[in-house]
Design a protein around this motif. Structure first.
Motif, PDB file in Angstrom:
ATOM      1  N   GLN A 164       0.945  -1.256  -0.008  1.00  0.00           N
ATOM      2  CA  GLN A 164       0.046  -0.046  -0.010  1.00  0.00           C
ATOM      3  C   GLN A 164       0.965   1.107  -0.009  1.00  0.00           C
ATOM      4  O   GLN A 164       0.634   2.125  -0.521  1.00  0.00           O
ATOM      5  N   LEU A 165       1.920   1.218   0.651  1.00  0.00           N
ATOM      6  CA  LEU A 165       2.872   2.385   0.646  1.00  0.00           C
ATOM      7  C   LEU A 165       3.399   2.568  -0.790  1.00  0.00           C
ATOM      8  O   LEU A 165       3.442   3.676  -1.189  1.00  0.00           O
ATOM      9  N   LEU A 166       3.701   1.455  -1.439  1.00  0.00           N
ATOM     10  CA  LEU A 166       4.242   1.564  -2.686  1.00  0.00           C
ATOM     11  C   LEU A 166       3.186   2.267  -3.665  1.00  0.00           C
ATOM     12  O   LEU A 166       3.609   3.176  -4.510  1.00  0.00           O
ATOM     13  N   ARG A 167       1.995   1.606  -3.544  1.00  0.00           N
ATOM     14  CA  ARG A 167       0.968   2.341  -4.437  1.00  0.00           C
ATOM     15  C   ARG A 167       0.476   3.536  -4.417  1.00  0.00           C
ATOM     16  O   ARG A 167       0.083   4.326  -5.041  1.00  0.00           O
ATOM     17  N   ALA A 168       0.751   4.167  -2.857  1.00  0.00           N
ATOM     18  CA  ALA A 168       0.344   5.450  -2.419  1.00  0.00           C
ATOM     19  C   ALA A 168       1.436   6.343  -3.243  1.00  0.00           C
ATOM     20  O   ALA A 168       1.131   7.717  -3.178  1.00  0.00           O
ATOM     21  N   ALA A 169       2.619   5.735  -3.594  1.00  0.00           N
ATOM     22  CA  ALA A 169       3.572   6.790  -4.364  1.00  0.00           C
ATOM     23  C   ALA A 169       4.000   7.879  -3.453  1.00  0.00           C
ATOM     24  O   ALA A 169       4.687   7.465  -2.199  1.00  0.00           O
ATOM     25  N   HIS A 170       4.037   9.014  -3.853  1.00  0.00           N
ATOM     26  CA  HIS A 170       4.412  10.168  -2.711  1.00  0.00           C
ATOM     27  C   HIS A 170       3.490  10.812  -2.304  1.00  0.00           C
ATOM     28  O   HIS A 170       3.483  12.272  -1.695  1.00  0.00           O
ATOM     29  N   SER A 171       2.152  10.315  -2.164  1.00  0.00           N
ATOM     30  CA  SER A 171       0.869  11.119  -1.527  1.00  0.00           C
ATOM     31  C   SER A 171       1.094  11.338   0.034  1.00  0.00           C
ATOM     32  O   SER A 171       1.701  10.450   0.618  1.00  0.00           O
ATOM     33  N   PRO A 172       0.518  12.347   0.313  1.00  0.00           N
ATOM     34  CA  PRO A 172       0.550  12.409   2.005  1.00  0.00           C
ATOM     35  C   PRO A 172      -0.281  11.234   2.620  1.00  0.00           C
ATOM     36  O   PRO A 172      -1.264  11.082   2.156  1.00  0.00           O
ATOM     37  N   LEU A 173       0.216  10.778   3.618  1.00  0.00           N
ATOM     38  CA  LEU A 173      -0.444   9.720   4.292  1.00  0.00           C
ATOM     39  C   LEU A 173      -1.317  10.149   5.528  1.00  0.00           C
ATOM     40  O   LEU A 173      -1.050  11.074   6.176  1.00  0.00           O
ATOM     41  N   ALA A 174      -2.333   9.549   5.803  1.00  0.00           N
ATOM     42  CA  ALA A 174      -3.403   9.682   6.856  1.00  0.00           C
ATOM     43  C   ALA A 174      -3.308   8.299   7.546  1.00  0.00           C
ATOM     44  O   ALA A 174      -3.837   7.020   7.102  1.00  0.00           O
ATOM     45  N   ILE A 175      -2.815   8.325   8.767  1.00  0.00           N
ATOM     46  CA  ILE A 175      -2.791   6.973   9.443  1.00  0.00           C
ATOM     47  C   ILE A 175      -3.846   7.024  10.742  1.00  0.00           C
ATOM     48  O   ILE A 175      -4.035   7.907  11.455  1.00  0.00           O
ATOM     49  N   ASP A 176      -4.668   5.974  10.846  1.00  0.00           N
ATOM     50  CA  ASP A 176      -5.715   5.859  11.848  1.00  0.00           C
ATOM     51  C   ASP A 176      -5.634   4.578  12.598  1.00  0.00           C
ATOM     52  O   ASP A 176      -5.767   3.550  11.999  1.00  0.00           O
ATOM     53  N   PHE A 177      -5.190   4.531  13.766  1.00  0.00           N
ATOM     54  CA  PHE A 177      -4.564   3.393  14.619  1.00  0.00           C
ATOM     55  C   PHE A 177      -5.476   3.228  15.944  1.00  0.00           C
ATOM     56  O   PHE A 177      -5.419   4.260  16.544  1.00  0.00           O
ATOM     57  N   GLU A 178      -6.184   1.944  16.232  1.00  0.00           N
ATOM     58  CA  GLU A 178      -6.619   1.867  17.332  1.00  0.00           C
ATOM     59  C   GLU A 178      -6.240   0.582  17.913  1.00  0.00           C
ATOM     60  O   GLU A 178      -6.306  -0.623  17.604  1.00  0.00           O
ATOM     61  N   TRP A 179      -5.532   0.786  19.377  1.00  0.00           N
ATOM     62  CA  TRP A 179      -4.919  -0.057  19.961  1.00  0.00           C
ATOM     63  C   TRP A 179      -6.042  -0.623  21.127  1.00  0.00           C
ATOM     64  O   TRP A 179      -6.024   0.070  22.178  1.00  0.00           O
ATOM     65  N   ASP A 180      -6.477  -1.636  20.931  1.00  0.00           N
ATOM     66  CA  ASP A 180      -7.685  -2.174  21.889  1.00  0.00           C
ATOM     67  C   ASP A 180      -6.922  -3.214  22.653  1.00  0.00           C
ATOM     68  O   ASP A 180      -6.393  -4.110  22.210  1.00  0.00           O
ATOM     69  N   LYS A 181      -7.377  -3.197  24.086  1.00  0.00           N
ATOM     70  CA  LYS A 181      -6.635  -4.373  25.023  1.00  0.00           C
ATOM     71  C   LYS A 181      -6.943  -5.796  24.727  1.00  0.00           C
ATOM     72  O   LYS A 181      -6.117  -6.639  24.924  1.00  0.00           O
ATOM     73  N   PHE A 182      -7.982  -5.933  23.790  1.00  0.00           N
ATOM     74  CA  PHE A 182      -8.459  -7.187  23.486  1.00  0.00           C
ATOM     75  C   PHE A 182      -7.698  -7.682  22.107  1.00  0.00           C
ATOM     76  O   PHE A 182      -7.858  -8.912  21.934  1.00  0.00           O
ATOM     77  N   THR A 183      -7.207  -6.911  21.313  1.00  0.00           N
ATOM     78  CA  THR A 183      -6.530  -7.392  20.163  1.00  0.00           C
ATOM     79  C   THR A 183      -4.865  -7.061  20.122  1.00  0.00           C
ATOM     80  O   THR A 183      -4.360  -7.625  19.394  1.00  0.00           O
ATOM     81  N   TRP A 184      -4.667  -5.966  20.839  1.00  0.00           N
ATOM     82  CA  TRP A 184      -3.226  -5.676  20.963  1.00  0.00           C
ATOM     83  C   TRP A 184      -2.396  -6.174  22.058  1.00  0.00           C
ATOM     84  O   TRP A 184      -2.993  -5.528  23.222  1.00  0.00           O
ATOM     85  N   THR A 185      -1.642  -7.087  22.060  1.00  0.00           N
ATOM     86  CA  THR A 185      -1.158  -7.719  23.474  1.00  0.00           C
ATOM     87  C   THR A 185       0.254  -7.472  23.541  1.00  0.00           C
ATOM     88  O   THR A 185       0.865  -7.927  24.658  1.00  0.00           O
ATOM     89  N   SER A 186       1.115  -6.932  22.584  1.00  0.00           N
ATOM     90  CA  SER A 186       2.483  -7.060  22.771  1.00  0.00           C
ATOM     91  C   SER A 186       3.012  -5.775  21.886  1.00  0.00           C
ATOM     92  O   SER A 186       2.505  -5.424  20.701  1.00  0.00           O
ATOM     93  N   ASP A 187       3.850  -5.056  22.639  1.00  0.00           N
ATOM     94  CA  ASP A 187       4.272  -3.844  21.937  1.00  0.00           C
ATOM     95  C   ASP A 187       5.293  -4.361  20.775  1.00  0.00           C
ATOM     96  O   ASP A 187       5.595  -3.547  19.784  1.00  0.00           O
ATOM     97  N   ASP A 188       5.817  -5.610  20.886  1.00  0.00           N
ATOM     98  CA  ASP A 188       6.762  -5.916  19.915  1.00  0.00           C
ATOM     99  C   ASP A 188       5.915  -6.143  18.614  1.00  0.00           C
ATOM    100  O   ASP A 188       6.404  -5.751  17.429  1.00  0.00           O
ATOM    101  N   ARG A 189       4.696  -6.811  18.860  1.00  0.00           N
ATOM    102  CA  ARG A 189       3.860  -6.857  17.452  1.00  0.00           C
ATOM    103  C   ARG A 189       3.682  -5.746  16.901  1.00  0.00           C
ATOM    104  O   ARG A 189       3.325  -5.340  15.680  1.00  0.00           O
TER     105      ARG A 189
END
Length: 527
Positions: A164-189
């Motif tokens: 997806q980064l490659l297909r976005a070429a040089h376009s400005p990026l919009a990032i939407d990230f949700e860290w929920d305790k039920f789905t994210w369990t490790s800072d390494d991941r």
């Protein structure tokens, strides 16, 4: 008629069908419960036997006709299906130029992220619709600029992010990230997911992160420390922590301290909700801000941000006193504040929208001191209604008004609802010779939330006020009303009241709807 086997013409009318035999039997036997005579029984049995050959012959003819009909139906359905396929070739959407298709696809909202088996996030889903759309997507980098992560880290393989980064070429990026305790369990991941994005931080245009608590937020903030000085295009940051708990540490994060294009900084997801980490921000360039801090820290932010246009202020501790501190914010147009005590220290001459929790004398003094032309006023969780008339008199240009009560309203304060609604009544100039001035004559939108468990107050006066403000007359400008209750929609108002409101809506004079307490913030957001 055609033969279903060879297609030859068949004259079904010439087929021999045995005739029926007529016998004289008493008619009353067929229309009553009389028992036939012994001499009549043989004749009746003979009639039944004589009818059966004709029934069998007719069934044979029906089978032939049904077989032919089934063949004709199949042939008809095949022709219809083929015609539909050719008709689809002429569909207008096939003639849309790729540029217009791309503009349409840009309007598709980004919902959830890439799920476990089903890719729900545009443009991955859109690319599976047809080949021409996929070609359009691959030729439009802007359609690949947004990354929405809400599922498990396993749903975001690094090669998909790289693609997806490659297909976005040089376009400005919009990032939407949700860290929920039920789905994210490790800072390494989380690091595995973020590493490809961090390498392209110079292309970030907006960053929206929602965390469950301070622990998860600290993990993300530590990952983001490497972007300091590497976010030249970043315009908007929204960093929200859902749990409103005062953090044990007040560490100030400085990854956003060097961001020349940053103009929006939001640290809560909703009005006065959640807790806000401390950040070092180039406040002089911030035009929109929302956060929850101590009153001292909030005043310090306002002092450093003289160019604010839109501001929402919440407090995480009991408000402190600040002496004779007075801040003037000339560009400020929208102010949403939890509590009114901080208004003693603010002057905003350009203020157009003001939403506060609770009404007090400092609210009126702030409006008068600022000499602003308010067009929108919202007062939430209010337990004092005695001074609202004077407050509204100081806002003659109001077009949007929202009022809500506190959880408990004393009977002494509830009695002020009657004069409030009476004061907002618009008199008919043709029949009213009084010299009283109409309060807020330009109101177009009115919202009212009664949180107290008691019945809707001064219902009759409220209805007369609404009725006087909606109609064909130029002075009757009310077009939309939102009634909010803590129970089912409209439960705290009488059936007669609801019926009359529906009548006004059917006549096209008023747009009416009912909300509950949980929808109040959404209602305020629409002001």
């Amino acid at each position: 008629m055609l033969c279903v086997q060879c297609g030859a013409a068949v004259d079904v009318t010439s087929a021999k069908i045995p005739p029926t035999t007529s016998y004289s039997i008493r008619n009353e036997l067929l229309t009553s419960n009389l028992c036939p005579l012994e001499s009549e029984v043989p004749y009746i049995e003979r009639i039944i036997e004589d009818h059966q050959p004709r029934v069998n012959a007719l069934n044979a003819q029906i089978d032939i006709l049904q077989t032919a009909l089934a063949r004709f139906v199949r042939e008809r359905n095949g022709l219809v299906s083929r015609a539909e396929r050719y008709r689809a070739v002429l569909a207008p959407i096939r003639r849309l130029p790729p540029e217009l298709v791309a503009e349409i696809l840009k309007l598709v909202p980004f919902t959830r992220g890439i799920a476990y088996k089903t890719i729900e996030q545009p443009p991955w889903t859109l690319g599976h619709i047809c080949r021409s759309w996929r070609e359009t997507l691959l030729q439009c980098p802007l359609l690949w600029r947004r990354f929405t992560f809400t599922a498990s880290p396993a749903a975001f393989p690094p090669d998909m992010i790289e693609t997806q980064l490659l297909r976005a070429a040089h376009s400005p990026l919009a990032i939407d990230f949700e860290w929920d305790k039920f789905t994210w369990t490790s800072d390494d991941r989380a690091g595995v997911l973020w590493n490809p994005l961090l390498l392209h931080s110079s292309r970030w245009q907006s960053l929206r992160i929602r965390c469950h608590d301070q622990t998860t937020s600290d993990i993300i903030l530590q990952l983001l420390e490497v972007i300091k000085g590497r976010i030249p295009q970043l315009e908007k940051v929204e960093f929200c922590v859902k749990r409103r708990v005062r953090p044990a540490s007040t560490k100030e994060w400085d990854m956003f301290s060097i961001a020349p294009q940053l103009s929006e900084f939001l640290t809560t997801e909703a009005l006065w909700d959640g807790y806000s980490p401390h950040f070092s921000i180039p406040w002089t360039q911030i035009r929109r801000y929302r956060g929850v801090y101590s009153s001292t820290h909030q005043l310090d932010i306002l002092r450093k941000a003289p160019n604010l246009v839109d501001c929402s202020i919440g407090f995480d501790v009991t408000l402190a006193t600040h002496g004779d501190v007075m801040l003037v914010l000339p560009p400020l147009r929208r102010l949403l504040v939890e509590g009114t005590s901080i208004l003693d220290h603010l002057t905003a001459p350009s203020l157009e929208l003001l939403v506060v929790r609770g009404a007090g004398p400092n609210l009126l003094s702030c409006i008068q001191r600022s000499s602003c032309n308010l067009t929108t006023l919202g007062i939430t969780r209010n337990s004092s209604f005695s001074g609202l008339i004077e407050l509204l008199k100081s806002c003659p240009l109001l077009t949007h008004l929202f009022l809500s009560s506190g959880d408990v309203v004393s009977s002494a304060e509830a009695v002020f609802m009657e004069p409030l609604f009476t004061g907002l009544h618009v008199s008919d100039s043709a029949s009213d010779t009084s010299t009283s001035i109409t309060i807020c004559p330009n109101i177009e939108y009115f919202g009212f939330l009664w949180v107290d468990d008691s019945a809707f107050p001064a219902e009759e006066s409220f209805f007369r006020m609404i009725h006087s403000r909606c109609g064909p007359s130029p002075s009757q400008r009310l077009r939309s009303i939102r009634l909010l209750t803590t129970f089912n929609r409209g439960q705290l108002v009488s059936q007669t009241f609801r019926d009359e409101m529906r009548r006004l809506e059917r006549e096209g004079r008023l747009d009416v709807d009912y909300f509950d307490e949980e929808e109040a913030d959404a209602c305020l957001a629409q002001l």
